[in-house]
Design an enzyme around this catalytic site. Structure first.
Site, PDB file in Angstrom:
ATOM      1  N   GLY A 283     -56.598  24.864  58.763  1.00 32.06           N
ATOM      2  CA  GLY A 283     -57.775  25.545  58.212  1.00 32.06           C
ATOM      3  C   GLY A 283     -57.497  26.736  57.306  1.00 32.06           C
TER       4      GLY A 283
ATOM      5  N   ASP B 187     -62.831  21.998  58.016  1.00 27.34           N
ATOM      6  CA  ASP B 187     -63.109  20.563  57.983  1.00 27.34           C
ATOM      7  C   ASP B 187     -64.187  20.143  58.968  1.00 27.34           C
ATOM      8  OD1 ASP B 187     -61.425  21.043  60.358  1.00 27.34           O
ATOM      9  OD2 ASP B 187     -61.505  18.867  60.560  1.00 27.34           O
TER      10      ASP B 187
ATOM     11  N   ASP C 257     -64.334  31.569  66.392  1.00 27.09           N
ATOM     12  CA  ASP C 257     -65.586  31.018  66.889  1.00 27.09           C
ATOM     13  C   ASP C 257     -65.731  31.437  68.366  1.00 27.09           C
ATOM     14  OD1 ASP C 257     -67.869  29.307  66.824  1.00 27.09           O
ATOM     15  OD2 ASP C 257     -66.682  27.610  67.505  1.00 27.09           O
TER      16      ASP C 257
ATOM     17  N   PHE D   2     -72.470  25.173  61.757  1.00 21.70           N
ATOM     18  CA  PHE D   2     -71.177  24.540  61.522  1.00 21.70           C
ATOM     19  C   PHE D   2     -70.896  24.506  60.028  1.00 21.70           C
ATOM     20  CE2 PHE D   2     -67.928  21.315  61.200  1.00 21.70           C
ATOM     21  CZ  PHE D   2     -67.065  21.750  62.194  1.00 21.70           C
ATOM     22  N   VAL D   3     -69.805  25.124  59.637  1.00 24.37           N
ATOM     23  CA  VAL D   3     -69.494  25.248  58.214  1.00 24.37           C
ATOM     24  C   VAL D   3     -68.238  24.465  57.849  1.00 24.37           C
ATOM     25  CG1 VAL D   3     -70.648  27.470  57.932  1.00 24.37           C
ATOM     26  CG2 VAL D   3     -68.246  27.414  58.625  1.00 24.37           C
TER      27      VAL D   3
ATOM     28  N   GLU E 201     -56.278  33.448  60.024  1.00 25.45           N
ATOM     29  CA  GLU E 201     -57.131  32.396  60.586  1.00 25.45           C
ATOM     30  C   GLU E 201     -58.265  32.046  59.628  1.00 25.45           C
ATOM     31  OE1 GLU E 201     -57.600  30.239  62.801  1.00 25.45           O
ATOM     32  OE2 GLU E 201     -56.970  30.841  64.815  1.00 25.45           O
ATOM     33  N   ASP E 202     -58.743  30.824  59.742  1.00 23.22           N
ATOM     34  CA  ASP E 202     -59.928  30.454  58.957  1.00 23.22           C
ATOM     35  C   ASP E 202     -61.202  30.996  59.594  1.00 23.22           C
ATOM     36  OD1 ASP E 202     -59.680  28.740  61.164  1.00 23.22           O
ATOM     37  OD2 ASP E 202     -60.141  26.909  60.063  1.00 23.22           O
TER      38      ASP E 202
ATOM     39  N   LYS F 110     -67.727  34.180  63.863  1.00 22.31           N
ATOM     40  CA  LYS F 110     -69.034  33.847  64.467  1.00 22.31           C
ATOM     41  C   LYS F 110     -69.133  34.556  65.807  1.00 22.31           C
ATOM     42  CE  LYS F 110     -69.575  28.921  63.166  1.00 22.31           C
ATOM     43  NZ  LYS F 110     -69.531  27.576  63.760  1.00 22.31           N
TER      44      LYS F 110
ATOM     45  N   ARG G 106     -62.271  19.832  53.413  1.00 25.71           N
ATOM     46  CA  ARG G 106     -61.411  21.015  53.287  1.00 25.71           C
ATOM     47  C   ARG G 106     -61.274  21.454  51.830  1.00 25.71           C
ATOM     48  NH1 ARG G 106     -58.769  21.974  58.223  1.00 25.71           N
ATOM     49  NH2 ARG G 106     -58.242  20.125  59.432  1.00 25.71           N
TER      50      ARG G 106
HETATM   51  P1  XMP Z   1     -62.272  28.971  68.484  1.00 28.11           P
HETATM   52  O1  XMP Z   1     -62.463  30.428  68.157  1.00 28.11           O
HETATM   53  O2  XMP Z   1     -63.527  28.357  69.028  1.00 28.11           O
HETATM   54  O3  XMP Z   1     -61.988  28.246  67.117  1.00 28.11           O
HETATM   55  O4  XMP Z   1     -61.128  28.717  69.397  1.00 28.11           O
HETATM   56  C1  XMP Z   1     -61.222  27.091  67.108  1.00 28.11           C
HETATM   57  C2  XMP Z   1     -61.286  26.334  65.853  1.00 28.11           C
HETATM   58  O5  XMP Z   1     -62.548  25.716  65.797  1.00 28.11           O
HETATM   59  C3  XMP Z   1     -62.782  25.355  64.491  1.00 28.11           C
HETATM   60  N1  XMP Z   1     -64.138  25.778  64.119  1.00 28.11           N
HETATM   61  C4  XMP Z   1     -64.756  25.359  63.033  1.00 28.11           C
HETATM   62  N2  XMP Z   1     -64.330  24.523  62.081  1.00 28.11           N
HETATM   63  N3  XMP Z   1     -66.397  24.776  60.990  1.00 28.11           N
HETATM   64  C5  XMP Z   1     -65.163  24.244  61.052  1.00 28.11           C
HETATM   65  O6  XMP Z   1     -64.787  23.503  60.158  1.00 28.11           O
HETATM   66  C6  XMP Z   1     -66.900  25.626  61.917  1.00 28.11           C
HETATM   67  O7  XMP Z   1     -68.043  26.085  61.801  1.00 28.11           O
HETATM   68  C7  XMP Z   1     -66.023  25.925  63.001  1.00 28.11           C
HETATM   69  N4  XMP Z   1     -66.161  26.704  64.100  1.00 28.11           N
HETATM   70  C8  XMP Z   1     -64.965  26.582  64.751  1.00 28.11           C
HETATM   71  C9  XMP Z   1     -61.722  26.023  63.644  1.00 28.11           C
HETATM   72  O8  XMP Z   1     -60.720  25.076  63.316  1.00 28.11           O
HETATM   73  C10 XMP Z   1     -61.155  27.074  64.550  1.00 28.11           C
HETATM   74  O9  XMP Z   1     -59.832  27.420  64.210  1.00 28.11           O
HETATM   75 MG    MG Z   2     -60.916  22.090  62.585  1.00 28.90          MG
END
Ligand code: XMP
Ligand code: MG
Length: 179
Positions: free
Chosen positions: A43, A158, A102, A151-152, A98-99, A130, A164
């Site tokens: 990501g 992705d 969440d 969800f983005v 990090e991307d 988030k 992506r």
């Molecule tokens: P957390 O903080 O929940 O994040 O451990 C783990 C991974 O979840 C993915 N993630 C998303 N990917 N759109 C995405 O494409 C979203 O809105 C989203 N929210 C969480 C992401 O890979 C992150 O590293």
């Molecule tokens: Mg992902």
């Protein structure tokens, strides 16, 4: 705009401006110090490649590939390291890139995993955050954008490994992931 995207949440221009601001801030904060950027793949690849070009102090880069069990739009919180760092980080200033943060579960796991190796410092830079979804408290040092619980995709993020390559952050149409 891509046909599966309901709205553009953050435009290319907004991303560019924010990445520049973050790069300048990081350059100031780490001026005169050693800095290792650790990109969390897949990501963070676009964010990291743009961000490092806005950092004007010497840096090294390394990558980790992690996967959180669970597919689609949910995470189970169990993190698996598929590719570890190539080099040791003891005594180094490490900045995790990090991307998105969440639930915080991935970051929580990673910071503990890396802190075990005794870096001099360990900080976190995320493009998206988030906070409303947090399940575990994590410290984020550099924040791009706080976003709502949607969800983005795009700019590295992705859904089932697609989207992506979109140059902006978009909200996916719910019917795409509810199918
Ligand atoms: P957390 O903080 O929940 O994040 O451990 C783990 C991974 O979840 C993915 N993630 C998303 N990917 N759109 C995405 O494409 C979203 O809105 C989203 N929210 C969480 C992401 O890979 C992150 O590293
Ligand atoms: Mg992902």
């Amino acid at each position: 705009m891509h046909q599966d995207v309901a709205e553009i949440l953050i435009s290319e221009e907004e991303i560019r401006a924010k990445v520049k601001e973050l790069g300048q801030q990081i350059s100031r904060d780490y001026a005169g110090q050693d800095l290792l950027l650790v990109g969390i793949l897949r990501g963070a690849m676009l964010f990291m490649s743009d961000l490092m070009r806005e950092i004007d102090i010497p840096v090294n880069i390394d990558f980790m590939v992690v996967s959180s069990y669970g597919s689609g739009t949910t995470t189970s919180g169990e993190v698996r390291v598929l590719k570890d760092l190539d080099r040791g980080i003891e005594g180094r200033n490490v900045l995790l890139i990090e991307d998105i943060v969440d639930t915080g579960l991935t970051l929580n796991y990673l910071t503990k995993y890396l802190a075990n190796r005794h870096p001099k410092s360990l900080k976190v830079c995320t493009l998206l955050n988030k906070p409303s979804r947090r399940r575990v408290e994590v410290k984020v040092d550099y924040n791009g954008f706080i976003i709502p619980d949607k969800f983005v995709v795009g700019y590295g993020l992705d859904y089932n490994e697609y989207y992506r390559n979109l140059p902006y952050i978009g909200v996916l149409k719910p019917e795409i992931y509810q199918e």
